[in-house]
Design a protein around this motif. Structure first.
Motif, PDB file in Angstrom:
ATOM      1  N   GLY A   1       0.447  -1.685  -0.123  1.00  0.00           N
ATOM      2  CA  GLY A   1       0.105   0.273   0.180  1.00  0.00           C
ATOM      3  C   GLY A   1       0.859   1.458   0.347  1.00  0.00           C
ATOM      4  N   PRO A   2       0.397   2.618  -0.425  1.00  0.00           N
ATOM      5  CA  PRO A   2      -1.335   2.623  -0.044  1.00  0.00           C
ATOM      6  C   PRO A   2      -1.607   2.202  -1.821  1.00  0.00           C
ATOM      7  CG  PRO A   2       0.053   5.073  -0.349  1.00  0.00           C
ATOM      8  CD  PRO A   2       0.997   3.343  -0.060  1.00  0.00           C
ATOM      9  N   TYR A   3      -3.517   2.283  -1.061  1.00  0.00           N
ATOM     10  CA  TYR A   3      -3.949   1.731  -2.504  1.00  0.00           C
ATOM     11  C   TYR A   3      -4.690   2.907  -3.788  1.00  0.00           C
ATOM     12  CZ  TYR A   3      -2.134  -2.903  -1.085  1.00  0.00           C
ATOM     13  OH  TYR A   3      -1.289  -4.174  -0.168  1.00  0.00           O
ATOM     14  N   ARG A   4      -4.593   3.821  -3.102  1.00  0.00           N
ATOM     15  CA  ARG A   4      -5.132   4.813  -4.022  1.00  0.00           C
ATOM     16  C   ARG A   4      -3.850   5.228  -4.163  1.00  0.00           C
ATOM     17  NH1 ARG A   4      -7.755   5.429   0.775  1.00  0.00           N
ATOM     18  NH2 ARG A   4     -10.116   4.577   0.988  1.00  0.00           N
ATOM     19  N   GLN A   5      -3.996   5.972  -5.755  1.00  0.00           N
ATOM     20  CA  GLN A   5      -3.215   6.886  -6.531  1.00  0.00           C
ATOM     21  C   GLN A   5      -2.635   7.942  -6.549  1.00  0.00           C
ATOM     22  OE1 GLN A   5      -3.838   6.077 -10.842  1.00  0.00           O
ATOM     23  NE2 GLN A   5      -2.299   4.253 -11.088  1.00  0.00           N
ATOM     24  N   SER A   6      -3.897   8.596  -5.326  1.00  0.00           N
ATOM     25  CA  SER A   6      -3.361   9.852  -5.195  1.00  0.00           C
ATOM     26  C   SER A   6      -2.826  10.035  -3.399  1.00  0.00           C
ATOM     27  CB  SER A   6      -4.725  10.314  -4.489  1.00  0.00           C
ATOM     28  OG  SER A   6      -4.992   9.209  -4.006  1.00  0.00           O
ATOM     29  N   GLU A   7      -2.401   9.288  -3.258  1.00  0.00           N
ATOM     30  CA  GLU A   7      -1.182   8.709  -1.303  1.00  0.00           C
ATOM     31  C   GLU A   7      -0.559   8.110  -2.645  1.00  0.00           C
ATOM     32  OE1 GLU A   7      -3.222   6.638   0.689  1.00  0.00           O
ATOM     33  OE2 GLU A   7      -5.620   7.487   0.958  1.00  0.00           O
ATOM     34  N   ARG A   8      -0.163   7.937  -3.515  1.00  0.00           N
ATOM     35  CA  ARG A   8       0.800   7.722  -3.668  1.00  0.00           C
ATOM     36  C   ARG A   8       1.770   8.638  -4.586  1.00  0.00           C
ATOM     37  NH1 ARG A   8       1.848   2.060  -3.392  1.00  0.00           N
ATOM     38  NH2 ARG A   8       3.009   1.812  -5.044  1.00  0.00           N
ATOM     39  N   LYS A   9       1.152   9.581  -5.151  1.00  0.00           N
ATOM     40  CA  LYS A   9       2.175  10.510  -6.004  1.00  0.00           C
ATOM     41  C   LYS A   9       3.045  10.882  -6.159  1.00  0.00           C
ATOM     42  CE  LYS A   9      -0.214  14.399  -3.687  1.00  0.00           C
ATOM     43  NZ  LYS A   9      -1.564  15.820  -4.167  1.00  0.00           N
ATOM     44  N   ASP A  10       3.816  10.857  -4.542  1.00  0.00           N
ATOM     45  CA  ASP A  10       5.403  11.069  -4.214  1.00  0.00           C
ATOM     46  C   ASP A  10       6.177  10.042  -5.202  1.00  0.00           C
ATOM     47  OD1 ASP A  10       4.615  14.032  -3.403  1.00  0.00           O
ATOM     48  OD2 ASP A  10       4.967  13.087  -1.274  1.00  0.00           O
ATOM     49  N   LEU A  11       5.630   8.993  -5.460  1.00  0.00           N
ATOM     50  CA  LEU A  11       6.290   8.147  -6.285  1.00  0.00           C
ATOM     51  C   LEU A  11       6.812   8.165  -7.119  1.00  0.00           C
ATOM     52  CD1 LEU A  11       4.255   4.758  -4.559  1.00  0.00           C
ATOM     53  CD2 LEU A  11       7.227   5.643  -4.162  1.00  0.00           C
ATOM     54  N   TYR A  12       5.768   8.918  -8.430  1.00  0.00           N
ATOM     55  CA  TYR A  12       5.307   8.579  -9.241  1.00  0.00           C
ATOM     56  C   TYR A  12       7.151   9.257 -10.299  1.00  0.00           C
ATOM     57  CZ  TYR A  12       1.020   6.301  -8.540  1.00  0.00           C
ATOM     58  OH  TYR A  12       0.717   5.836  -7.886  1.00  0.00           O
ATOM     59  N   LYS A  13       6.863  10.425  -9.973  1.00  0.00           N
ATOM     60  CA  LYS A  13       8.324  11.317 -10.158  1.00  0.00           C
ATOM     61  C   LYS A  13       9.830  11.046 -10.483  1.00  0.00           C
ATOM     62  CE  LYS A  13       8.992  16.129 -11.626  1.00  0.00           C
ATOM     63  NZ  LYS A  13      10.711  15.548 -11.977  1.00  0.00           N
ATOM     64  N   GLN A  14      10.026  10.302  -9.451  1.00  0.00           N
ATOM     65  CA  GLN A  14      11.335   9.630  -9.762  1.00  0.00           C
ATOM     66  C   GLN A  14      11.289   8.809 -10.979  1.00  0.00           C
ATOM     67  OE1 GLN A  14      12.150   5.759  -6.587  1.00  0.00           O
ATOM     68  NE2 GLN A  14      10.368   6.727  -5.695  1.00  0.00           N
ATOM     69  N   TYR A  15      10.564   8.219 -11.707  1.00  0.00           N
ATOM     70  CA  TYR A  15      10.197   6.814 -11.901  1.00  0.00           C
ATOM     71  C   TYR A  15      10.646   7.716 -13.577  1.00  0.00           C
ATOM     72  CZ  TYR A  15       9.762   3.628  -8.608  1.00  0.00           C
ATOM     73  OH  TYR A  15      10.159   2.767  -8.136  1.00  0.00           O
ATOM     74  N   ALA A  16       9.440   8.935 -13.756  1.00  0.00           N
ATOM     75  CA  ALA A  16       9.969   9.641 -14.775  1.00  0.00           C
ATOM     76  C   ALA A  16      11.131  10.637 -15.150  1.00  0.00           C
ATOM     77  CB  ALA A  16       8.443  11.320 -14.580  1.00  0.00           C
TER      78      ALA A  16
END
Length: 503
Positions: A81-96
């Motif tokens: 988790g967490p299982y809502r994408q809005s609560e995971r948004k800090d994860l995505y920028k690093q992969y971009a």
């Protein structure tokens, strides 16, 4: 399969869950349980503009009612988790950023106005504007700008998106578990946006990152995502990750005409397209649901399973456990599955017949209570006697009202057919026979009355049809002696007297 199987259902909370979404959830659930795996619910709410309050709870309630609960998800937290994408948004920028650093993505500063101008120019020349290999180095992005210009634009706060750099002159060989091998020419792909100017990832990036981090092994989703398969496989490759297995389910088609099944079809033809009723928070418009229309979840699930899948046998009625045992992706069709409202009712009727009488009687008692009817009758017996003709629990009242209420009106057609000149005398004589019976059990009453009819050497119809009219009010209903035994001697005799006086 050596890996621990993990599948996910990833709806967006933008409104009620369509039965097409329920079918996707069901197939994921069946596959997971068949292989002793895990079924994950992930709420993909990165598009905050389309977010609808109450939609997430609706999704969870619908899955629970359909008896396909998730193992991990909101409220059932696991290690991924967490299982809502809005609560995971800090994860995505690093992969971009990782994709930019490795040359698989780039910053694009094009304004909406500039892109619209490009589209119009292409249209004027009879072409379609696609942002990809053939023009990206001529547009306003980090592929055509100097490092200083890029740094200045970013530091000054100029809006930008991050686009994926689709490869040029490559034939992708993809595999879909349902559709087989697929070839894609990468020159036809556009450079999709992975990260929006509002700081949120698009579905494409968030979906891939989450599936990887949640260790999803099999992606089973609707056919509408098939055009995104190439991009998603390329993203896995670009990030250095192993891609999961992909399966794209066929569309659920309209009962009449062409195209996907929609709410409009349900409204027009009078059937639900949502598992539960839904009230639109903006308009207060109420959409019907299978639960509120009286369907059993077992019937809905059985119906949905056959929209695109078949077991390879003649069997059509399945419990959830049987579906789990029989489910195989290899038996999912490529072609769209036409929705059939009448077949759905057939599934409902069949599953109603298989439902325990006591469970049905508990629901039926609620209907009796609403009608202010109290009874000492064994309602389980009543339900068992009439349920064969019922499609829904609510039908039980129309099929059994005569058990609880003495007829006050008699079907004119039935009277004309069965009530003859000598009927009153025969009914008086029948009442005398019934009054002498001490054991008013079904079998005993049947034996004595039939013996009397035989002894009089008259046709059974001369007695049985008027008797049915007296007890029921028409020429319908279950076994007469079962009815008379259940309502009792006194009530049976009373109803016959009433019929004589009324006719």
């Amino acid at each position: 399969m050596t890996k621990d199987i993990r599948v996910r259902f990833a709806p967006s909370p933008t409104g009620p869950l369509h039965i097409g979404g329920v079918r996707t959830a069901l197939f994921n659930y069946l596959f997971a349980k068949k292989h002793k795996g895990t079924f994950v619910l992930r709420i993909e709410d990165t598009d905050q503009n389309r977010y609808v309050p109450g939609a997430e709870n609706y999704i969870k309630d619908a899955l629970e009612w359909c008896k396909i609960p998730y193992d991990e998800g909101p409220g059932k937290e696991g290690e991924f988790g967490p299982y809502r994408q809005s609560e995971r948004k800090d994860l995505y920028k690093q992969y971009a950023d990782q994709l930019i650093k490795s040359g698989f993505a780039y910053y694009a500063f094009d304004t909406p106005e500039a892109l619209e101008t490009e589209r119009k120019n292409h249209e004027a020349n009879g072409k379609t504007f696609i942002y990809n290999w053939h023009n990206r180095e001529k547009l306003n992005n980090s592929l055509s700008l100097s490092q200083n210009d890029i740094a200045n634009k970013i530091s000054s706060g100029e809006p930008y998106v991050i686009r994926f750099k689709s490869p040029q002159d490559e034939i992708l060989h993809l595999t879909d578990e349902i559709r087989g091998d697929i070839k894609i020419d990468t020159n036809t792909l556009d450079d999709k946006i992975l990260f929006k100017s509002d700081g949120m990832p698009t579905y494409h990036l968030a979906n891939i990152v989450d599936d990887h981090l949640m260790k999803i092994t099999h992606v089973i989703r609707g056919e509408e995502w098939l055009p995104s398969l190439a991009l998603h496989v390329l993203l896995y490759r670009s990030l250095g990750w192993e891609a999961p297995s992909f399966s794209h389910l066929p569309l659920i088609l309209k009962p009449v005409g062409k195209g996907k099944l929609s709410k409009r079809d349900g409204d027009k033809l009078g059937f639900p397209v949502f598992p539960l009723a839904w009230t639109d928070p903006k308009t207060n418009e109420i959409s019907s649901g299978y639960r509120e229309d009286g369907y059993l979840p077992e019937a809905v699930i059985n119906m949905l399973a056959f929209l695109g899948w078949n077991p390879g046998t003649e069997q059509e009625l399945f419990s959830l456990d049987e579906l789990i045992n029989e489910f195989d992706l290899k038996r999912v069709n490529k072609a769209g599955a036409k929705f059939d409202p009448e077949k759905t009712k057939w599934f409902q009727q069949q599953h109603l017949q298989q439902t325990d009488n006591h469970l049905l009687s508990q629901q039926f008692l609620s209907i009796l209570k609403e009608k202010n009817i109290s009874t000492t009758l064994d309602v389980d017996i009543v339900v068992n006697a009439v349920k064969e003709r019922a499609v829904f629990v609510k039908d039980l009242w129309d099929l059994s009202h005569f058990y609880f209420l003495s007829p006050t009106e008699y079907d004119p057609k039935a009277i004309k057919k069965a009530w003859k000149e000598d009927t009153p005398n025969l009914m008086h004589e029948l009442n005398r026979i019934l009054d002498d019976i001490s054991d008013f059990s079904e079998d005993n009453v049947s034996s004595i009355v039939k013996g009397w009819i035989t002894g009089k050497e008259i046709g059974f119809g001369k007695i049985m049809m008027p008797l049915r009219i007296a007890l029921v009010g028409s020429l319908q209903g279950p076994d007469l002696f079962q009815i008379s035994s259940l309502i009792g001697k006194e009530e049976t005799i009373k109803r016959i007297k009433n019929a004589i006086e009324s006719n």
